[in-house]
Scaffold this motif. Structure first.
Motif, PDB file in Angstrom:
ATOM      1  N   ASP A 174      18.866 -21.940 -13.513  1.00 58.66           N
ATOM      2  CA  ASP A 174      18.676 -22.626 -12.232  1.00 58.66           C
ATOM      3  C   ASP A 174      18.163 -24.057 -12.384  1.00 58.66           C
ATOM      4  OD1 ASP A 174      18.496 -22.470  -9.224  1.00 58.66           O
ATOM      5  OD2 ASP A 174      16.459 -23.075  -9.751  1.00 58.66           O
ATOM      6  N   ARG A 175      17.230 -24.241 -13.318  1.00 58.47           N
ATOM      7  CA  ARG A 175      16.612 -25.563 -13.478  1.00 58.47           C
ATOM      8  C   ARG A 175      17.658 -26.647 -13.720  1.00 58.47           C
ATOM      9  NH1 ARG A 175      13.812 -28.033 -11.428  1.00 58.47           N
ATOM     10  NH2 ARG A 175      12.762 -29.846 -12.242  1.00 58.47           N
ATOM     11  N   LEU A 209      16.373 -20.775  -3.758  1.00 58.08           N
ATOM     12  CA  LEU A 209      16.618 -19.729  -4.746  1.00 58.08           C
ATOM     13  C   LEU A 209      15.718 -18.527  -4.467  1.00 58.08           C
ATOM     14  CD1 LEU A 209      18.335 -19.442  -7.470  1.00 58.08           C
ATOM     15  CD2 LEU A 209      16.114 -19.522  -8.557  1.00 58.08           C
ATOM     16  N   ARG A 221       7.046 -13.347 -14.762  1.00 62.09           N
ATOM     17  CA  ARG A 221       7.466 -14.155 -15.923  1.00 62.09           C
ATOM     18  C   ARG A 221       8.107 -15.457 -15.460  1.00 62.09           C
ATOM     19  NH1 ARG A 221       9.782 -10.831 -19.216  1.00 62.09           N
ATOM     20  NH2 ARG A 221       9.877  -8.963 -17.934  1.00 62.09           N
ATOM     21  N   GLY A 222       8.196 -16.395 -16.405  1.00 62.30           N
ATOM     22  CA  GLY A 222       8.868 -17.649 -16.118  1.00 62.30           C
ATOM     23  C   GLY A 222      10.273 -17.615 -16.699  1.00 62.30           C
ATOM     24  N   SER A 223      11.151 -18.491 -16.229  1.00 60.02           N
ATOM     25  CA  SER A 223      12.492 -18.579 -16.810  1.00 60.02           C
ATOM     26  C   SER A 223      12.393 -19.414 -18.087  1.00 60.02           C
ATOM     27  CB  SER A 223      13.444 -19.204 -15.805  1.00 60.02           C
ATOM     28  OG  SER A 223      13.116 -20.561 -15.622  1.00 60.02           O
ATOM     29  N   PRO A 224      13.466 -19.460 -18.883  1.00 62.11           N
ATOM     30  CA  PRO A 224      13.390 -20.205 -20.145  1.00 62.11           C
ATOM     31  C   PRO A 224      12.917 -21.655 -19.978  1.00 62.11           C
ATOM     32  CG  PRO A 224      15.371 -18.894 -20.122  1.00 62.11           C
ATOM     33  CD  PRO A 224      14.731 -18.728 -18.777  1.00 62.11           C
ATOM     34  N   LEU A 225      13.225 -22.280 -18.855  1.00 65.49           N
ATOM     35  CA  LEU A 225      12.817 -23.663 -18.671  1.00 65.49           C
ATOM     36  C   LEU A 225      11.546 -23.777 -17.807  1.00 65.49           C
ATOM     37  CD1 LEU A 225      16.422 -24.983 -18.188  1.00 65.49           C
ATOM     38  CD2 LEU A 225      15.016 -25.305 -20.213  1.00 65.49           C
ATOM     39  N   THR A 253      16.091 -12.465 -19.988  1.00 64.96           N
ATOM     40  CA  THR A 253      15.595 -13.742 -19.463  1.00 64.96           C
ATOM     41  C   THR A 253      14.575 -14.351 -20.419  1.00 64.96           C
ATOM     42  OG1 THR A 253      13.791 -12.729 -18.212  1.00 64.96           O
ATOM     43  CG2 THR A 253      15.892 -12.923 -17.085  1.00 64.96           C
ATOM     44  N   HIS A 254      14.693 -13.989 -21.695  1.00 63.21           N
ATOM     45  CA  HIS A 254      13.737 -14.430 -22.711  1.00 63.21           C
ATOM     46  C   HIS A 254      13.720 -15.955 -22.840  1.00 63.21           C
ATOM     47  CE1 HIS A 254      12.078 -15.044 -26.767  1.00 63.21           C
ATOM     48  NE2 HIS A 254      11.405 -13.926 -26.518  1.00 63.21           N
ATOM     49  N   LYS A 255      12.550 -16.458 -23.172  1.00 59.96           N
ATOM     50  CA  LYS A 255      12.349 -17.894 -23.293  1.00 59.96           C
ATOM     51  C   LYS A 255      13.376 -18.554 -24.225  1.00 59.96           C
ATOM     52  CE  LYS A 255       8.603 -21.121 -23.556  1.00 59.96           C
ATOM     53  NZ  LYS A 255       7.201 -21.384 -23.589  1.00 59.96           N
ATOM     54  N   PHE A 296      18.980 -17.104 -12.524  1.00 58.88           N
ATOM     55  CA  PHE A 296      17.559 -17.373 -12.749  1.00 58.88           C
ATOM     56  C   PHE A 296      17.365 -18.213 -14.015  1.00 58.88           C
ATOM     57  CE2 PHE A 296      13.670 -15.708 -14.870  1.00 58.88           C
ATOM     58  CZ  PHE A 296      12.727 -16.231 -14.002  1.00 58.88           C
ATOM     59  N   VAL A 297      18.105 -17.856 -15.053  1.00 62.45           N
ATOM     60  CA  VAL A 297      17.937 -18.497 -16.357  1.00 62.45           C
ATOM     61  C   VAL A 297      18.355 -19.967 -16.344  1.00 62.45           C
ATOM     62  CG1 VAL A 297      18.935 -18.477 -18.674  1.00 62.45           C
ATOM     63  CG2 VAL A 297      17.993 -16.391 -17.731  1.00 62.45           C
ATOM     64  N   ARG A 331      11.594 -20.863  -6.992  1.00 59.91           N
ATOM     65  CA  ARG A 331      11.363 -22.108  -7.719  1.00 59.91           C
ATOM     66  C   ARG A 331       9.920 -22.533  -7.492  1.00 59.91           C
ATOM     67  NH1 ARG A 331      16.420 -24.602  -5.237  1.00 59.91           N
ATOM     68  NH2 ARG A 331      18.051 -23.913  -6.674  1.00 59.91           N
ATOM     69  N   ASP A 376      10.806 -23.025 -14.836  1.00 62.53           N
ATOM     70  CA  ASP A 376      11.011 -23.047 -13.390  1.00 62.53           C
ATOM     71  C   ASP A 376      12.439 -22.565 -13.181  1.00 62.53           C
ATOM     72  OD1 ASP A 376      11.042 -23.605 -10.702  1.00 62.53           O
ATOM     73  OD2 ASP A 376      11.250 -25.773 -10.945  1.00 62.53           O
ATOM     74  N   PRO A 377      12.720 -21.624 -12.336  1.00 65.24           N
ATOM     75  CA  PRO A 377      11.877 -20.810 -11.461  1.00 65.24           C
ATOM     76  C   PRO A 377      11.088 -19.735 -12.210  1.00 65.24           C
ATOM     77  CG  PRO A 377      14.146 -20.063 -11.342  1.00 65.24           C
ATOM     78  CD  PRO A 377      14.138 -21.271 -12.225  1.00 65.24           C
ATOM     79  N   ARG A 378      10.301 -18.947 -11.436  1.00 65.85           N
ATOM     80  CA  ARG A 378       9.570 -17.826 -12.001  1.00 65.85           C
ATOM     81  C   ARG A 378       9.820 -16.569 -11.160  1.00 65.85           C
ATOM     82  NH1 ARG A 378       3.527 -19.462 -13.394  1.00 65.85           N
ATOM     83  NH2 ARG A 378       3.329 -19.606 -11.140  1.00 65.85           N
TER      84      ARG A 378
END
Lengths: 647, 142
Positions: A364-365, A468, B41-45, A268-270, A361-362, B61, B47-49
């Motif tokens: 979702d946004r 979520l 931790r946070g997700s790549p964007l 889940t890395h940035k 999770f990765v 979220r 949101d969510p965390r």
């Protein structure tokens, strides 16, 4: 004696693996009435009894908020099974014990199963069985779905509990709230609900359904209920923590933490999270649609050999029915099977290992704006291969709004069957701009999918978000046994439900194209229908041949190519004569409108059959047909109008 | 303060859960008043965390986390949100590189620092830290 057994537990506690252990592969998958939540049942004999086991949807509470929770709650409340088995996670038991306390307020024939005991042992966690039995008042069994430990003991216990042994009613005390609970219990008329303590507690927890039933009888200051709705869960958790203090000893859980965190840090890395997801999805895609494809192709060529062999016996109605109708129909189902099974094999690995929630999770946004969640991303992506796979994979989505939404929009994802049709039309009309035109169609596909997801949510679910709130479970090494059962269950469901519809539709299509002129397609009922249908399509600049081909495209989109070649009378590979014939009959603008129309108009029969089997209702099938046809018509018409204005 | 505003690495205590369609699920999952939550931790964007609740990892979220009211633990206040006063550094929540950088400044776990008018003083000298760094340093009030 037949003993009904309900399996209850949080998501990700290994409930399904334990169910597989209990009943093996003899499972029956259906939908709960009225909702798209899967109902999984199985039976097994143990000594002289039959255990009829129902795997209830995973849940954290027995409230009635989401469709899954409601199914589990209603089943336990209105049709309590002989024995309810609560499956708890031995490593992280808090949420499981919370659910157990709620369950004990509802039913008393309960067995507590401490699952994943092998993992707990490995981590050095010690659990005192007798403390658990004392505090919960129910028999406890340690199991491992992985090694099979404790399964026979569980079956023995089920039989014993069904015969009335082992139960000691424990009442969990709510302190100062007890007087209010008692007051409400007294106000509930006997004729309304029998389990009064459960109802009273749920009332104080602001459970909408119970409040609706009870509000005419209960006189209470509702500002109290506002407070009790968080107070009651708090008290339950303090019971849980006290019991864990008594029953748990040994090492803490730090080891498991670091390993999981390290894997999560990468997956889940940035920066790498999304690329890794795309690579994994590419592999799933490759496996489902490429690696397995030779098997589908082989089946297809086998069937066409068989069909021409039968045709060699002569030319009459019966032979045509067998060779063109029945074999085509069987083929229409068969060609999907390798892909569907491969898909579920791959998804099974992703789900069992614990990666799927991370993937959701990765991304979702991105999905949130369309009123979906990250979980539907994978389903939709699969649609680029085949919409049927896409719809079949929605079974894993836990939220019903999201499941329906994803099922209904996935036909707009441009599947691979549409590509040969695009290729033929673009090479005839837009040979110089092939890439650009194709790109625009795929972009439109994504745009309409996103737009429709939003519209459908607004239309049917009042714009409510898909939540979520999701657990990221510990990573596990998937077992082949579970993956095969997963694949078999979901795959065979497709054969049974969607298969029959696809088969029946193929026979109807054969009938329409064969009669009345015994195989001359230009004078068949289908062509006749096409000539009626064309009146509707005139504004788009289509002729009757195209209208008829579009009708046949309902069977499967790639059929449009062969239908056009038959109706115009050119060989499929003969592009030059196709070019001269087709470009005489429609304009370039109409040709582009045709591309748009093919992308958007009605889903193919296999997709419609999957919509029926997954939603369990013809209502959604009808909606899908009408909605997609309307969208297709509007957008194609826009193309024609704007095109004529500009060029 | 609501949970979505808490920086990654911090631990907080739940005070209340506001009404929302997911309230029951949050309560059931263990997010009840007085329970502890760690922002993992946070997700790549962004949101969510992911949050740790009773040793389980739960993704929420930011819009969902905003219905949860929380407060910092007394010994785990992020420097970025600390008010004026005297503090001891109780923990860092970051990787090797950050620890190297911070030890160059002489800061360690158990170092005393003070905050005056929003400025940070260490051994009487003012030090400058970026907001991102401040979020990774946790303090106990003296």
């Amino acid at each position: 004696m037949v003993i009904t057994v309900g399996l209850v537990g949080n998501p990700n506690v290994g409930k399904t693996s334990l169910f597989n252990r209990l009943v093996g592969a003899r499972q029956y998958v259906a939908n709960w009435p009225g909702v798209t939540v899967s109902k999984i049942e199985g039976a097994t004999t143990w000594l002289n009894d039959t255990l009829h086991i129902i795997d209830l949807p995973g849940t954290y509470t027995l409230s009635s908020q989401s469709a899954d929770e409601k199914v589990t709650r209603d089943f336990l409340f209105y049709t309590p099974p002989n024995v309810t088995v609560l499956i708890a996670d031995s490593v992280n038991p808090q949420q499981s014990f919370y659910l157990l306390i709620e369950l004990l307020e509802l039913n008393s024939n309960v067995i507590l199963v401490m699952n994943s005991i092998d993992e707990a042992k490995k981590l050095g966690i010690k659990i005192n069985k007798f403390e658990l039995q004392k505090h919960f008042g129910v028999p406890v069994v340690f199991t491992s779905a992985k090694t099979g430990e404790g399964i026979d003991e569980l079956k023995n216990l089920i039989v014993e509990v069904a015969r009335g042994k082992h139960i000691k009613k424990v009442v969990f005390d709510y302190g100062d709230l007890e007087s209010i609970i008692l007051k409400i219990e007294k106000e509930i008329p006997d004729s309304i609900l029998t389990n009064k303590r459960f109802a009273a507690i749920k009332f104080l927890e602001e459970d909408k359904e119970i409040q609706k039933i009870l509000s005419p009888y209960i006189k209470i200051d509702y500002s109290i209920v506002k407070e009790t709705s968080t107070l009651i869960p708090s008290i339950r958790y303090s019971h849980v923590e006290n019991i864990i203090k008594e029953a748990y000893s040994g090492k803490s859980l730090n080891y498991q933490r670091t390993i999981n965190d390290k894997i999560d840090h990468i997956l889940t890395h940035k920066f790498f999270g999304i690329p890794i997801l795309l690579v994994i999805m590419y592999l799933v895609f490759k496996f489902t649609f490429d690696v397995i494809q030779p098997i589908s192709d082989y089946l297809e060529s086998l069937l066409s050999l068989l069909s021409s062999y039968i045709k060699s016996f002569g030319n009459n109605t019966f032979i045509s029915l067998i060779s063109d109708g029945v074999i085509n129909g069987v083929g229409g189902v068969l060609v999907f099977i390798p892909n569907i099974f491969a898909l579920f094999f791959a998804l099974g690995i992703l789900e069992e290992s614990g990666y799927l929630p991370r993937a959701a999770f990765v991304v979702d946004r991105i999905m949130y704006k369309m009123k979906l969640s990250g979980r539907s991303f994978i389903s939709l992506l699969l649609g680029f291969g085949c919409n049927v796979s896409s719809i079949m994979s929605t079974r894993g989505l836990p939220d019903e709004k999201e499941r329906i939404g994803t099922i209904l929009v996935s036909p707009f994802i441009s599947c691979s069957a549409r590509l040969p049709v695009y290729l033929m039309i673009t090479s005839i009309f837009f040979n110089k701009y092939k890439g650009e035109v194709l790109f625009s169609i795929y972009a439109l596909s994504i745009l309409i999918t996103a737009l429709s997801a939003y519209i459908i949510n607004k239309l049917f679910f009042k714009g409510e978000d898909v939540p979520l709130v999701m657990e990221l479970p510990r990573y596990r090494i998937p077992t082949l046994r579970n993956i095969f059962i997963y694949m078999w269950n979901k795959g065979s469901h497709f054969i049974q439900k969607a298969g029959t519809i696809i088969f029946a539709a193929s026979i109807v299509i054969w009938f329409l194209s064969y009669f009345p002129s015994k195989g001359h397609i230009e004078t068949s009922y289908a062509a006749y229908l096409g000539k009626i249908f064309v009146h509707l399509l005139k504004p788009l600049g289509f002729n009757w041949q195209i209208a008829t081909a579009l009708l046949f495209g309902g069977v499967a989109k790639e059929v449009i190519v062969s239908s056009l070649s038959m109706l115009y009378g050119f060989a499929e590979s003969d592009l030059i004569s196709a070019q001269s014939l087709l470009s005489q009959s429609i304009s370039n603008i109409s040709a582009y409108a045709l591309l748009v129309f093919i992308l958007l108009y009605i889903p193919c029969f296999a997709t419609l059959a999957s919509i029926k089997s997954e939603t369990g209702s013809w209502k959604w099938v009808l909606f899908s047909v009408l909605y997609s046809f309307t969208i297709a018509y509007i957008f194609s018409l826009l193309v024609v109008i704007l095109g004529n204005l500009i060029f | 303060m609501t949970l979505d505003k808490v920086p990654v690495g911090a631990k907080v205590k739940v005070i209340n859960i506001n009404n929302s369609p997911i309230k029951h699920r949050l309560l059931g999952i263990g997010i009840v008043p007085n329970s502890l939550i760690e922002v993992v931790r946070g997700s790549p964007l962004g949101d969510p965390r992911v949050y740790r609740v009773f040793n389980k990892l739960i993704s929420l979220r930011n819009s969902e986390a905003s219905s949860i009211e929380v407060e910092f633990l007394n010994d785990y206040i992020p420097l970025s949100l600390a008010s004026d006063g005297e503090y001891i550094i109780s923990a860092f929540s970051a990787g090797q590189q950050f620890l190297k950088k911070i030890s160059l400044l002489g800061l360690n776990v158990n170092s005393n620092i003070s905050i005056k008018n929003g400025e940070i003083y260490f051994k009487g000298k003012k030090i400058n830290l970026g907001h991102g760094m401040k979020e990774k340093i946790f303090l106990r009030r003296l």
